[in-house]
Design a protein around this motif. Structure first.
Motif, short mmCIF file in Angstrom:
data_model
loop_
_atom_site.label_atom_id
_atom_site.label_comp_id
_atom_site.label_asym_id
_atom_site.label_seq_id
_atom_site.Cartn_x
_atom_site.Cartn_y
_atom_site.Cartn_z
N ILE A 61 5.64 8.56 -11.26
CA ILE A 61 4.84 8.74 -10.05
C ILE A 61 5.74 8.49 -8.84
O ILE A 61 6.34 7.42 -8.72
CB ILE A 61 3.64 7.79 -10.06
N PHE A 62 5.84 9.49 -7.98
CA PHE A 62 6.63 9.34 -6.76
C PHE A 62 5.71 8.84 -5.64
O PHE A 62 4.66 9.45 -5.38
CB PHE A 62 7.27 10.67 -6.39
N VAL A 63 6.10 7.75 -5.02
CA VAL A 63 5.23 7.04 -4.08
C VAL A 63 5.93 6.92 -2.73
O VAL A 63 7.15 6.66 -2.65
CB VAL A 63 4.89 5.63 -4.62
N GLN A 64 5.17 7.12 -1.68
CA GLN A 64 5.63 6.84 -0.33
C GLN A 64 4.90 5.60 0.17
O GLN A 64 3.68 5.52 0.08
CB GLN A 64 5.33 8.01 0.62
N ILE A 123 0.86 -1.18 0.00
CA ILE A 123 0.00 0.00 0.00
C ILE A 123 0.90 1.23 0.00
O ILE A 123 1.78 1.37 0.85
CB ILE A 123 -0.93 0.02 1.22
N GLY A 124 0.69 2.11 -0.96
CA GLY A 124 1.50 3.31 -1.06
C GLY A 124 0.62 4.53 -1.37
O GLY A 124 -0.52 4.41 -1.81
N ILE A 125 1.22 5.70 -1.13
CA ILE A 125 0.52 6.96 -1.39
C ILE A 125 1.31 7.73 -2.44
O ILE A 125 2.43 8.17 -2.17
CB ILE A 125 0.39 7.81 -0.11
N PRO A 126 0.79 7.88 -3.65
CA PRO A 126 1.46 8.75 -4.63
C PRO A 126 1.45 10.20 -4.14
O PRO A 126 0.42 10.71 -3.68
CB PRO A 126 0.60 8.59 -5.89
N VAL A 127 2.61 10.84 -4.20
CA VAL A 127 2.73 12.21 -3.70
C VAL A 127 3.02 13.21 -4.80
O VAL A 127 2.88 14.42 -4.59
CB VAL A 127 3.82 12.29 -2.61
N GLY A 182 9.46 14.27 -4.36
CA GLY A 182 9.73 14.11 -5.79
C GLY A 182 9.60 15.37 -6.62
O GLY A 182 10.10 15.40 -7.74
N ASN A 183 8.95 16.41 -6.13
CA ASN A 183 8.77 17.60 -6.95
C ASN A 183 10.01 18.49 -6.88
O ASN A 183 10.82 18.40 -5.96
CB ASN A 183 7.53 18.38 -6.52
N CYS A 184 10.16 19.37 -7.87
CA CYS A 184 11.32 20.24 -8.00
C CYS A 184 10.88 21.69 -7.97
O CYS A 184 9.73 22.01 -8.28
CB CYS A 184 12.08 19.96 -9.30
N GLU A 185 11.82 22.58 -7.65
CA GLU A 185 11.49 24.01 -7.61
C GLU A 185 12.79 24.81 -7.73
O GLU A 185 13.86 24.39 -7.29
CB GLU A 185 10.77 24.37 -6.31
N ASN A 186 12.67 26.00 -8.37
CA ASN A 186 13.78 26.94 -8.46
C ASN A 186 13.69 27.92 -7.30
O ASN A 186 12.64 28.54 -7.08
CB ASN A 186 13.73 27.70 -9.79
N LEU A 187 14.78 28.07 -6.56
CA LEU A 187 14.79 28.91 -5.37
C LEU A 187 16.00 29.83 -5.40
O LEU A 187 17.00 29.56 -6.07
CB LEU A 187 14.86 28.05 -4.09
N SER A 188 15.90 30.96 -4.69
CA SER A 188 17.07 31.78 -4.45
C SER A 188 17.90 31.13 -3.36
O SER A 188 17.41 30.29 -2.58
CB SER A 188 16.65 33.19 -4.05
N TYR A 189 19.18 31.54 -3.27
CA TYR A 189 20.09 30.86 -2.34
C TYR A 189 19.72 31.10 -0.87
O TYR A 189 20.12 30.33 0.00
CB TYR A 189 21.52 31.34 -2.59
N MET A 208 19.84 13.05 8.33
CA MET A 208 20.27 12.09 7.31
C MET A 208 20.00 10.65 7.72
O MET A 208 20.29 9.73 6.95
CB MET A 208 21.77 12.27 7.02
N TYR A 209 19.47 10.44 8.92
CA TYR A 209 19.32 9.06 9.40
C TYR A 209 18.21 8.31 8.67
O TYR A 209 18.17 7.09 8.70
CB TYR A 209 19.08 9.05 10.92
N LEU A 210 17.29 9.04 8.07
CA LEU A 210 16.24 8.37 7.28
C LEU A 210 16.56 8.52 5.81
O LEU A 210 16.91 9.62 5.34
CB LEU A 210 14.87 8.99 7.57
N PRO A 211 16.47 7.46 5.01
CA PRO A 211 16.66 7.60 3.56
C PRO A 211 15.48 8.37 2.96
O PRO A 211 14.45 8.56 3.61
CB PRO A 211 16.69 6.15 3.07
N PRO A 212 15.61 8.84 1.73
CA PRO A 212 14.46 9.48 1.06
C PRO A 212 13.23 8.58 1.10
O PRO A 212 13.33 7.37 0.88
CB PRO A 212 14.97 9.71 -0.36
N GLN A 213 12.09 9.20 1.38
CA GLN A 213 10.88 8.43 1.64
C GLN A 213 10.09 8.07 0.38
O GLN A 213 9.16 7.27 0.45
CB GLN A 213 9.98 9.21 2.60
N CYS A 214 10.39 8.70 -0.73
CA CYS A 214 9.62 8.39 -1.95
C CYS A 214 10.53 7.74 -2.97
O CYS A 214 11.75 7.97 -2.99
CB CYS A 214 8.96 9.64 -2.53
N PHE A 215 9.95 6.92 -3.79
CA PHE A 215 10.68 6.26 -4.86
C PHE A 215 9.86 6.38 -6.14
O PHE A 215 8.64 6.63 -6.11
CB PHE A 215 10.96 4.79 -4.53
N GLU A 216 10.55 6.20 -7.25
CA GLU A 216 9.93 6.44 -8.56
C GLU A 216 9.23 5.18 -9.07
O GLU A 216 9.77 4.08 -8.97
CB GLU A 216 10.98 6.89 -9.57
#
Length: 1705
Positions: free
Chosen positions: A1247-1250, A1235-1239, A1319-1326, A1337-1345
């Motif tokens: 589709i990025f899924v948690q 069971i996963g949740i697309p985010v 999974g989403n991207c954005e352009n930001l100022s510094y 950093m103790y948790l790996p990225p929560q979503c996968f492709e």
């Protein structure tokens, strides 16, 4: 007056309906005849559907629902189709449809559509011309001269009641026009064309001038008409007043007169309906009687024919029996040893032949009456007088004159503001007209409602009439508020909402859209909470409703255009027009709500428009390509609309694309002009392209800075034609403020970035090029964008361009043009046109090819020194071109070399060799850089590219990083700053101030005292000083004059760009350099002449003019030399800082250099000048004091011998550093189903899924991140060195929260990050990212492709459209779904998954059903279907099987279907002649039955009952999608959520997924025939090694080789049926049908096959065939030997053997 036409009468009457179901009769509905009107024997009419239902219940007859009379059905339900159609009702319906069609066509006339004259006869032409031009239903009774249109009184009042000005228009009776022309402008009857100017007093008649001189009135008393008129003026005013009153009375009476007319619908509808019902019944009885009489005719005929038919059948039977007996007798006679036949029985049969009738003779018939029809004449006579209409409509009013009525009635309307027709006449010469209350001068008309209407140029524009959509009718209480008027020439921003073609489309005003959004929100809020009681039960065309749009399920305002199925509420559908957008659709009643009154307070927000004065280029109408291109240019864009005129409520407009922020001064692009340029349209009038009448002001390039005679400078030749036509670029020296070379290189690089983006084609494309338009053009050879200007439009979508920075020209396709941004206009055009002076072509007026070739090879892309000899009026420079200066080589002019080579003649001294010192008299000692600089690693901003000169626009040069892309120069000697280093001018133009400035700048470098002032001050170890010079004052004054009233320039400013900036404190303009772009509207600048840093709005910046950048910066960074703060030596005290500021303020300062620069800061001492007043002993003088010594004396500083010269305060703190960290890969789920949740869904449909987990670690970590970074400070620049893929914490602007992210790309002003848990991207100022991420950093990225398995986008480009991605996002994001992994995981690749949505729908199937996606190239689905089919056929097949051949036998088959490459279906072929036996006879018989069954099944299939609760293994008949025919089928799968089942067509082997409405129960008579298609698994055919499923290529190749082929089949196994297929044209060369696929590796064959392994011997055949006798033993041996070569079942038996077959009775 009642209209007297068919359409009006038919509109009062209903279509006939079936008395049983109350549904309308329909002659044809979806190719089915279920609603046909059919007549029973009793004469009553019902629809076919009702009669069919009744026939199923009663089987053999139908009792009439009305009179209970029984109509027999000899063939059961099938007899319903044989009932007679009611031709009267059918004909009436056709008449109704034609009348309605004519009525609808008439409605189109007011919209400007010409009515087809074929729909009305020529005799109606005069009547049609008198119809009202507004409604086209009633005769026109009046005319409006202002509107120039004729109308009925009702339409005149409706149209002219919309504004105060329109109310002033008067209805002039049509009859009065001719009378006015005849009475008021009468000509002389005797002399044609002569006006009646005189009056004869003797004859009392008006006459003309000819009558006075030549006619019978000569000598009579004659007066002029003007004098005669004066005698009646006194009587005219009372008469005029009385006539006006009468006219007003007539107008008022005409308005109220309709109340006295009986309502035609109320008075006549019931009576007409009653008459129709009665005569419909009579017609039914007549047709029933007609059918009975025709049946009697056939019965009478059958009495004489039936005995003969019976006798013929009996004779045929006797003949067949006798023929059998004859053949048996012959066998007995030929073979005396025949023991199997009964000879006595055969003899008896032959003897019976004499008793069989075999001769026919004509019979003498009795004299009887022939079949005929006798009419009843009395019935015909009586039917003409059948029925009677009684009663009449009463006249409800009487007429009276004014004199017959009391005064109160006569004067009851004196105050009415209506105007008579007289009021509309403009009076210009009669004095009485100004005094009369009844006459209004047309020029005095005005709009009382100034908010909504206006007068333009004295011409009334008025309020727009409320527009009725096509097919709508005005309803009481159903009117929206009137829309605003549209004024000619008014400009508005709009969006196009619906397009039919460029001459018919709908727009919305941008200013109305906020109101519309608010209204839509209110409508949806109300409609989503409304109940079923808000669904309208009675709907008619024209009603306003709220409709739920099928595409987005939102509610919108609509107007009913048509009601479909109105007699059945459950099936009623409405065609509605969305009045705010313009599109229409058909919806069910459940998607409709009543419109509340509050939603009617706003007008229709859609405006119907047409592009002004354009038509299609040919008579074929608007092409699909033209409409699509128009849609592309307007879709999702804000457009600028200019209203030209309004015709029939349609605005004729011009649309244009407004200038973008980066092209503020660009002329808007007209959509009309673009369509004409692209040859999709043409103008009706030649000058239609310019609707304003004024020439468009186009942007222009800044002209290059002029050069003057005698000027010498370094250049590069960029484009060459001949010595009298070439272009140069000036080489500038690097290091100067605002160096043009650097700026040009940066501009070229930025142009490539801007125009190479994916969306640049749509964003910057030029659809309508114009001559002299500036643009960016992609050069054909190197595909690089350059600045250009359009010089010509040759047509066929081609344009001629001139590259302004290089001088060459090219003809290109318009698609390679781009809009030039304003920021690319700042730099002047760099190419300067030149010609060699004092040379002319050799022996001709034009240059020879050899001269051109030599000249091109010599100068193109080379560096030279040029001296301006002359400047012509057209700004072409006549020059002397000198070779590059080199100490080892003498310098000479190319003018002289061209003459020396013999290519030119000399015409002056400047083409002769001249001494070097004379040429360099201006003081130029510079030389260009070495020619090796021409090879480089960058070309026009493209790094690390090696390009030859042939690949650039005839002049392109490569360049190195940091140098100009088109200019090369060398620095001037340090000890001498020459004039040429700044582009020297004539000596006379060099001012003393420039010399002084050079001296001052040089002295600052040579430890000389120079007067300065303190600019920006931090502390004694960090301050800026600037040189006091007249040049600085001059620059400041010139800048103030230049930029004082300048407009803001909306340019994308970059760091390092030089500009002019206005300081907020003093509002003065300064030269500045942009240090940092804080925001798109805010920058930090450094004032280069004073050392200050300021934060300034971008609106306060201007591009720096070239001449302002010639002078170097006047400020420089300094520190007091060799001193440190007293005390702790690390921090400057406040006292020391204040003392230095006080001592240096308002005093003359001189600077003294004390050493070399340290970190760009000069160690100096400041010398203070003070005035010492005179004394008794000394005169006044000036005193000079060292600032350092003064501060030492006061103990503010102490010397630091040997220490570093500069100590900045405060002491630098070691910047904080953060470890650079990177995220691990996400952990994929262990189970293949989870069971996963697309985010998030990205642009590639990834589709990025948690995964749904029970722990709360991620939630807790997210909360900690918010708390830590919510109010955190940005990192300092020196603290960070960002890297790609570096882990960070980033700010998400939508919810203003912080999340874990990683860096994807780095740019000077922004960074692109990806949120790793979503999974989403954005352009930001510094300042929106943080690096201290180590605690998270103790948790790996929560979503996968993930990607959907076996799915591709259904688009031509192969990319996922944005609308589809939005739909996918809406379906799945943030919803818990069941996810199945379909293929093994591949590292670095997204998981291929199947997603089951919360409503248990397969995500991929939903997309496929909606037409948004298609399956990938795989046969996995076919293989799964094949497994299902195999399972059902093995365990639950209700059909009988065909007779099968034994294993090893060879028999002929026809391949009917390939299920998968190793499974095929075959049918037996027909057998004839020698091949026939009992088994083959059965096969032939079944094939014949199959053909007959197909015909019968296609008649019974459509009317067969639906299949209830279909399940696997059920017999059925289904409609095949390809040919829409019905075939026997077998249900393979149960219905899915879309009510679809997999059906196998058992007679052909084809299978498909069909909806339940195309599946029926199989009638019983079709059950007995065995299934004709046999499923055969090909022996030995397997998947190629390494493949998990069959490929589409294998399927297609197998279809090509095997499909529809006739082959020999040899079975290997009967259960399941397995075998092989062979071609047997030659039994010595037998081959497998699909052998070539095996050889090519498409199919894998696992074993060798012996064609004769299981062949039966002839002995086996003889044992199996007991009824065959072989006469000779030799024949048996021969047959035995033959069997060794040919399979036994293919042996051709001889005639004798065939005769031995036992005859069965």
């Amino acid at each position: 007056m009642l209209p007297n036409n068919l359409s009006h009468i038919s509109s009062l009457q209903r279509n006939p309906t079936c008395p049983k179901c109350n549904g309308f009769y329909v002659t044809k509905e979806h190719n089915r005849q279920h609603r046909n009107p059919l007549i029973l024997d009793c004469g009553h009419t019902f629809c076919e559907g009702c009669l069919t239902k009744m026939a199923r219940e009663t089987k053999t007859s139908i009792p009439c629902p009305t009179c209970k009379a029984v109509t027999p059905l000899p063939q059961g339900e099938a007899s319903v189709k044989n009932l007679w159609p009611d031709v009267y009702v059918t004909g009436w319906m056709l008449c109704q449809q034609r009348a309605l069609l004519n009525q609808e066509l008439e409605k189109l006339s007011p919209a400007g559509i010409v009515q087809n004259p074929g729909f009305r006869s020529a005799s109606d032409k005069g009547e049609r011309e008198k119809m009202c031009r507004e409604c086209f239903r009633r005769l026109a009774m009046c005319r409006c001269d202002k509107c120039d249109v004729i109308m009925c009184h009702g339409c005149f009042e409706k149209v002219h009641s919309k504004s105060n000005t329109l109310k002033q228009h008067q209805a002039l009776p049509i009859e009065s026009e001719d009378s006015l022309k005849g009475e008021l402008t009468q000509d002389c009857p005797l002399h044609e064309g002569r006006e009646l100017e005189y009056y004869c007093e003797d004859d009392k008649m008006p006459i003309c001038s000819k009558c006075v001189i030549f006619g019978n009135h000569k000598g009579h008393v004659i007066t002029s008409m003007e004098e005669k008129n004066k005698t009646v003026f006194s009587e005219m005013e009372p008469a005029l007043h009385l006539a006006n009153k009468v006219v007003r009375k007539l107008i008022k009476v005409d308005k109220t007169m309709t109340d006295f007319f009986p309502d035609a619908k109320v008075e006549t509808a019931a009576v007409i309906f009653e008459i129709r019902e009665h005569f419909q019944e009579l017609h039914g009885l007549l047709q029933a009687r007609e059918k009975q009489l025709i049946d009697e005719v056939f019965a009478a005929y059958k009495e004489g024919v039936e005995p003969l038919e019976n006798l013929r059948h009996q004779m045929q039977d006797e003949r067949m029996k006798l023929e059998v007996a004859i053949r048996a007798a012959q066998r007995v006679l030929n073979n005396n040893n025949e023991v199997t036949l009964n000879a006595k029985q055969i003899l008896d049969r032959l003897n019976q032949a004499k008793e069989i009738p075999c001769i026919i003779l004509p019979k003498e018939t009795e004299t009887t009456e022939k079949i005929s029809f006798i009419e009843n004449d009395s019935f015909v006579t009586s039917i003409l007088s059948h029925g009677k209409v009684v009663g009449k409509s009463q006249v409800r009013a009487t007429w009276h004159t004014l004199s017959e009525m009391p005064a109160e009635i006569m004067n009851d309307d004196d105050s009415v503001g209506s105007r008579t027709p007289v009021d509309t006449v403009s009076v210009v010469s009669t004095p009485y007209s100004q005094e009369s209350e009844e006459v209004i001068i047309e020029a005095e008309l005005y709009f009382a409602d100034e908010e909504n209407c206006s007068v333009v140029g004295g011409v009334e524009t008025g309020r727009r009439r409320s527009r009725e959509p096509p097919g709508s009718y005005p309803q009481a209480g159903q009117q929206l508020s009137a829309p605003r008027c549209r004024i000619r020439g008014k400009n508005e921003f709009v969006s196009v909402t619906h397009i039919i073609n460029p001459c018919k489309f709908m727009v919305q005003l941008k200013e109305d859209q906020p109101t519309l959004r608010k209204l839509s929100k209110q409508i949806n809020l109300w409609a989503n909470t409304s109940g079923a009681n808000e669904i309208p039960t009675e709907v008619k065309p024209g009603d306003l409703v709220i409709v739920k749009y099928t595409q987005d399920d939102d509610w919108y305002r609509g107007r009913v255009k048509q009601v479909l199925g109105k007699n059945n509420v459950n099936k009623m559908q409405l065609e509605v027009l969305y009045i705010d957008y313009g599109n229409s659709e058909i919806v069910g009643l459940e998607r409709v709500r009543k419109m509340q009154t509050r939603f009617q307070n706003h007008p229709e927000f859609m405006v119907e428009c047409s592009l002004f004065d354009i038509i299609p280029p040919d008579t074929g109408g608007w092409s699909k390509e033209a409409t699509q291109h128009f849609c592309k240019m307007t879709e999702n864009k804000t457009l600028y609309m200019t209203v030209i005129r309004e015709v029939n409520n349609v605005l004729h407009v011009d649309l244009s694309k407004p200038a973008l922020d980066m092209t503020k001064n660009e002329v808007p692009i007209s959509i009309r002009d673009a369509l004409v340029f692209l040859e999709f349209a043409q103008f009706v009038t030649p000058d239609s392209g310019n609707i304003t009448g004024k020439p468009a002001v186009m942007r222009q390039y800044i002209k290059p800075e002029p050069h003057y005679e005698g000027e010498i400078f370094n250049v590069i030749v960029t484009s060459v034609t001949d010595p009298h036509n070439f272009y140069i670029q000036e080489c500038m020296c690097p290091g100067k403020l605002g160096d043009v070379s650097t700026y040009f290189a940066e501009m070229m690089n930025k142009m490539q970035k801007v125009y190479s983006k994916e969306n640049s084609m749509d964003l910057w494309s030029i659809y309508c090029p114009k001559k002299d338009m500036v643009c960016s053009c992609q050069y054909s050879l190197d595909k690089v964008f350059y600045r250009a200007i359009i010089t010509n439009l040759p047509g066929r979508k081609q344009v001629d361009v001139f590259y302004v920075d290089f001088g060459n020209r090219e003809r290109v396709h318009y698609s390679r043009l781009r809009i030039l941004l304003d920021e690319f206009l700042i730099l002047p055009a760099q190419a300067v046109k030149c010609r060699l002076v004092d040379v002319e072509p050799k022996d001709s007026k034009s240059w020879s090819d050899s001269a051109k070739q030599w000249w091109t090879m010599k100068v193109n892309l080379n560096k030279f020194t040029v001296k301006i000899a002359e400047v012509t009026d057209n700004k072409v420079y006549s020059v002397v071109l000198m070779n590059d200066f080199d100490e080892d080589k003498p310098q000479y002019s190319l003018n002289s070399e061209l003459v020396s080579k013999g290519y030119a003649n000399s015409t002056g001294d400047r083409s002769l060799p001249i001494p070097e010192d004379q040429f360099l008299a201006a003081g130029s000692q510079e030389s260009l850089t070495d020619s090796s600089t021409r090879s480089s690693s960058m070309v026009l901003g493209r790094e690390s590219t090696s390009v030859s000169t042939e690949s650039l626009p005839s002049s392109a040069l490569s360049f190195t990083p940091g140098a100009s892309p088109r200019k090369l120069c060398s620095p001037a000697p340090e000890e001498n700053v020459s004039d040429s280093s700044t582009g020297a001018r004539k000596k006379s133009r060099q001012s003393s101030s420039q010399k002084k400035k050079s001296k001052v700048q040089k002295s600052s470098e040579e430890d000389l005292d120079v007067e300065v002032k303190i600019g920006h001050f931090t502390d004694p170890s960090c301050f800026y000083a600037y040189v006091v010079d007249e040049s600085l004052n001059r620059i400041m004054d010139n800048m103030e004059e230049e930029y004082h009233d300048s407009e803001p320039q909306w340019i994308n400013w970059d760091e390092g760009t030089f500009c002019a900036a206005r300081r907020p404190e003093d509002r003065k303009w300064y030269r500045a350099r942009i240090e940092q772009v804080i925001h798109k509207n805010l920058v930090e600048v450094f004032l280069v002449d004073f050392g200050f840093k300021e934060t300034i709005q971008t609106s306060e910046l201007r591009s720096l003019r070239k001449d302002f950048s010639q002078d170097a910066a006047f400020s420089f960074l300094c520190h007091l030399a060799e001193v440190v703060p007293a005390g702790d030596q690390s921090t400057w005290s406040r006292t020391a800082c204040e003392f230095m500021l006080e001592e240096t303020q308002d005093k003359k300062l001189y600077i003294k250099k004390k050493g070399e620069k340290v970190e760009m800061s000069a160690p100096v001492d400041l010398i203070l000048e003070t005035d010492v007043p005179e004394s008794a002993l000394e005169p006044s003088r000036k005193s000079y004091t060292s600032l350092i010594e003064m501060m030492k004396d006061r103990g503010l500083v102490i010397p630091t011998p040997g220490a570093l010269s500069r100590k900045k305060t405060p002491v630098k703190v070691q910047p904080k550093t953060y470890p650079i960290m990177f995220y691990d890969s996400p952990i994929l789920p262990e189970d293949s189903s989870f069971i996963g949740i697309p985010v998030y869904v990205n642009f590639d449909a990834v589709i990025f899924v948690q995964e749904v987990r029970q722990d709360e670690e991620f939630k807790d970590m997210s909360e900690v991140i918010q708390k830590r970074f919510m109010d955190s400070e940005p990192h300092k620049y020196e603290e960070m060195n960002w890297q790609l893929n570096q882990a960070c914490i980033a700010y998400f602007h939508l919810d203003e929260h912080w999340y874990r992210a990683k860096i994807l790309s780095l740019e000077p002003h922004r960074v692109k990050v990806k949120f790793v848990d979503f999974g989403n991207c954005e352009n930001l100022s510094y300042d929106k990212i943080r690096a201290d991420v180590q605690d998270f950093m103790y948790l790996p990225p929560q979503c996968f492709e993930c990607v959907l398995y076996n799915i591709l986008p259904n688009s031509d480009s192969g990319k996922w459209p944005k609308k589809v991605l939005d739909y996918m996002h809406k379906l799945c994001v943030t919803k818990a779904c069941v996810i199945d992994v379909m293929e093994d995981r591949v590292e670095g690749e997204p998981l291929k998954v199947k997603i089951m949505l919360p409503d248990h729908q397969d995500f991929a199937s939903v997309l496929e059903m909606e037409g948004l996606a298609v399956k990938e190239d795989s046969l996995l689905e076919l293989m799964l279907h094949s497994q299902e089919i195999e399972k059902v056929l093995k365990t639950n097949n209700p059909y009988k099987s065909m007779p099968s051949f034994s294993p090893g036998e060879y028999f002929t088959v026809l391949i009917t279907h390939v299920e998968v490459p190793n499974v095929v279906y075959y049918q037996h072929t027909r057998y004839s002649g020698d091949e026939a036996d009992e088994r083959t006879d059965e096969i032939n018989e079944q094939l014949t039955r199959l053909e007959q069954m197909w015909v019968e099944l296609n008649e019974a299939g459509p009317v067969a009952p639906p299949l209830k609760r279909p399940r696997p293994g059920m017999m059925c008949c289904a409609q095949f999608a390809v040919d829409q025919c019905w075939y026997r089928g077998l249900v393979i799968t149960s219905p899915d959520h879309q009510s679809q089942v997999l059906v196998l067509y058992v007679d052909f082997g084809t299978s498909e997924i069909v909806t339940l409405d195309r599946v029926r129960s199989l009638p019983q008579q079709f059950h007995s025939l065995p299934a004709q298609a046999n499923r055969l698994t090909l022996t030995g055919i397997q998947l190629p090694p390494g493949h998990s499923s069959w490929s589409r290529q294998a399927q297609e190749e197998m279809l090509r080789v095997v499909g529809a082929q006739v082959a020999q089949c040899c079975l290997k196994n009967l259960d399941p049926l397995e075998g092989e297929l062979f071609f047997t044209e030659d039994w010595n060369n037998v081959k497998i049908v699909y052998q070539e696929l095996i050889d090519n590796g498409i199919l894998h064959y696992s074993e060798e096959t012996d064609l004769y392994d299981e062949a039966l011997s002839l002995d086996d055949v003889l044992e199996a065939e007991d009824d065959v006798v072989i006469e000779e033993e030799e024949e048996e041996e021969d047959s035995q030997s033959d069997n060794e070569k040919v399979p036994p079942n293919l042996i051709a038996e001889d005639d004798a053997a065939l005769e031995d077959v036992q005859i069965e009775e």
